[in-house]
Design an enzyme around this catalytic site. Structure first.
Site, PDB file in Angstrom:
ATOM      1  N   HIS A 136       0.949  -1.251  -0.085  1.00 51.00           N
ATOM      2  CA  HIS A 136       0.032   0.038   0.175  1.00 51.00           C
ATOM      3  C   HIS A 136       0.835   1.168  -0.142  1.00 51.00           C
ATOM      4  CE1 HIS A 136      -3.414  -2.559   0.331  1.00 51.00           C
ATOM      5  NE2 HIS A 136      -3.361  -2.610   1.394  1.00 51.00           N
ATOM      6  N   HIS A 210      -9.767   1.733   0.710  1.00 54.37           N
ATOM      7  CA  HIS A 210      -9.517   0.645   1.613  1.00 54.37           C
ATOM      8  C   HIS A 210     -10.561   0.809   2.831  1.00 54.37           C
ATOM      9  CE1 HIS A 210      -7.672  -2.617   3.766  1.00 54.37           C
ATOM     10  NE2 HIS A 210      -6.462  -2.675   2.705  1.00 54.37           N
ATOM     11  N   GLU A 348     -11.542  -3.886  -2.914  1.00 51.98           N
ATOM     12  CA  GLU A 348     -10.711  -2.645  -3.392  1.00 51.98           C
ATOM     13  C   GLU A 348     -10.535  -2.884  -4.826  1.00 51.98           C
ATOM     14  OE1 GLU A 348      -6.914  -2.941  -0.888  1.00 51.98           O
ATOM     15  OE2 GLU A 348      -8.301  -4.492   0.133  1.00 51.98           O
TER      16      GLU A 348
HETATM   17  C1  GLA Z   1      -5.084  -5.460   2.082  1.00 52.52           C
HETATM   18  C2  GLA Z   1      -4.031  -6.334   1.796  1.00 52.52           C
HETATM   19  C3  GLA Z   1      -4.178  -7.202   3.142  1.00 52.52           C
HETATM   20  C4  GLA Z   1      -3.770  -6.534   4.270  1.00 52.52           C
HETATM   21  C5  GLA Z   1      -4.906  -5.423   4.339  1.00 52.52           C
HETATM   22  C6  GLA Z   1      -4.384  -4.548   5.465  1.00 52.52           C
HETATM   23  O1  GLA Z   1      -6.193  -5.812   1.607  1.00 52.52           O
HETATM   24  O2  GLA Z   1      -4.373  -7.459   0.601  1.00 52.52           O
HETATM   25  O3  GLA Z   1      -3.063  -8.319   3.037  1.00 52.52           O
HETATM   26  O4  GLA Z   1      -2.524  -5.826   4.136  1.00 52.52           O
HETATM   27  O5  GLA Z   1      -4.810  -4.786   3.177  1.00 52.52           O
HETATM   28  O6  GLA Z   1      -4.468  -5.223   6.645  1.00 52.52           O
END
Ligand code: GLA
Length: 382
Positions: A136, A210, A348
């Site tokens: 991210h 997110h 997402e």
């Molecule tokens: C995304 C990732 C997950 C995790 C979440 C936050 O969805 O794919 O693996 O990192 O963010 O915890």
């Protein structure tokens, strides 16, 4: 052209508001002019503001920190409004421990293997913050930045323009990137996100949002009874670090088949090696429609008890469905409830994780002179 059209419409809308209601911040068709308040301060004193928006039965609270959607409310089949997203009460909690609750994600949604990629013959090392990988956007991604927020009302829409300039080399990414994200609440209560960005050097980019959904209400328990439909015949399996192997596997005959809709809990304990590795679902679904010029409907999430239904449309080629696997009972959110594993899920819309290292995945390269543009629409119903 675009600019002058907007100016004219915004002017007209302001005119209507001025002649109909004075002093109540009322816009058109049930929309309210976004209201700003001080939410808190970062350790260095920087102010964080919170904006409240309402239109067509949907209410949003948005922070200038990370573009975070702190709360999102819409009614159930009996007209009972509830907040359906996870979040915190204070800026300190967001800074100290947020697993990206409600945040804008950039420069790159999900993981880049070993935090490294090569573009035009040059290798870039990114900030590594998830084992040996970059997640991210790295240690201080767009979710932890202060965005400039500018409210608007236009026709019957209300919304916010959020601006952030990421400097050349930030978190290891090349190019000065100017990002603009627009949150719009329509008169139907839809929440639309439009992302736009330009760069002055070739770079890679994958912006997303997110939000953690629980349509029965934030903090109300598991989402395993929510029914989910995803229009995807394939998904991208991962290695133990949750980096795509490069393969695109069929969902048919596996727990990953959500094409016809099913309760999330139905197959979540099926023991598939991919689920065991991820502690549930944490994968990218390859949307059957592919990249499209306009947002197309790709997923539906429904809470059978309240009737609350979320429909997602996007122009993007992928959807990361994360079943809240890392929520471990250590966080307490806005409703003073503890968040445990599976108490929310994320959907997402995005390009595939680690695309810069897989030449056969749709490209995430952005070059000077190009404008990155993508849109996702969330529609609410009961
Ligand atoms: C995304 C990732 C997950 C995790 C979440 C936050 O969805 O794919 O693996 O990192 O963010 O915890």
């Amino acid at each position: 052209m675009e600019l002058s059209r907007r100016t004219v419409i915004a002017g007209a809308a302001a005119g209507i508001a001025a002649t109909t209601t004075v002093g109540t911040a009322q816009a058109t068709a049930g929309g309210r002019k976004p209201v700003k308040e001080l939410f808190g301060r970062l350790a260095d004193g920087t102010k964080v503001h919170r904006w409240s928006l309402e239109n067509g039965g949907t209410r949003l609270k948005v922070l200038s920190y990370g573009g975070i959607v702190q709360t999102l409310e819409f009614p159930d089949r009996h007209g009972r409004r509830k907040n359906v997203v996870l979040g915190f009460d204070t800026i300190d909690d967001y800074v100290a421990k947020s697993p990206y609750f409600g945040a804008l994600i950039g420069r790159y949604g999900n993981r880049i293997g070993k935090g490294r990629f090569t573009l035009d013959g040059k290798t870039y090392q990114l900030s590594v913050n998830d084992g040996e990988n970059s997640l991210h956007g790295g240690a201080k991604g767009f979710d932890k930045r202060i965005w400039d927020v500018e409210p608007f009302t236009e026709d019957s829409d209300v919304g916010l323009h959020l601006h952030y300039t990421s400097v050349d080399g930030e978190m290891g990414y090349p190019g000065t990137l100017k990002a603009k994200v627009t949150y719009t609440l329509t008169r139907h209560g839809d929440w639309r996100i439009d992302y736009e960005a330009t760069t002055d050097k070739a770079t890679v980019l994958n912006l997303t949002s997110h939000v953690y959904w629980n349509l029965a209400g934030e903090g109300s328990g598991t989402i395993e009874d929510h029914e989910l439909t995803i229009a995807a015949s394939r998904y991208t399996p991962t290695d133990s670090g949750l980096i795509p192997t490069g393969e695109s596997a069929k969902v048919a005959g596996t727990p990953f088949d959500f094409r016809h809709g099913k309760a999330i809990g139905q197959d979540i304990r099926a023991g598939h090696p991919q689920q065991v590795q991820a502690k549930g679902y944490d994968h990218n679904w390859v949307l059957d429609k592919g990249i499209t010029a306009r947002p197309e409907h790709i997923a539906t999430l429904r809470d059978p008890r309240s009737g609350r239904t979320l429909k997602i449309a996007t122009d993007q080629p992928g959807l990361q469905f994360y079943s809240g696997n890392f929520l471990d009972g250590t966080l307490v959110g806005t409703g003073s409830h503890t968040y445990r594993q599976g108490d929310a899920l994320c959907l997402e819309t995005q390009h595939f994780p680690d695309s810069p290292n897989h030449a056969h995945f749709p490209s995430t390269v952005l070059r000077p002179g190009q404008t990155y543009r993508t849109s996702t629409v969330h529609s609410f119903d009961a």
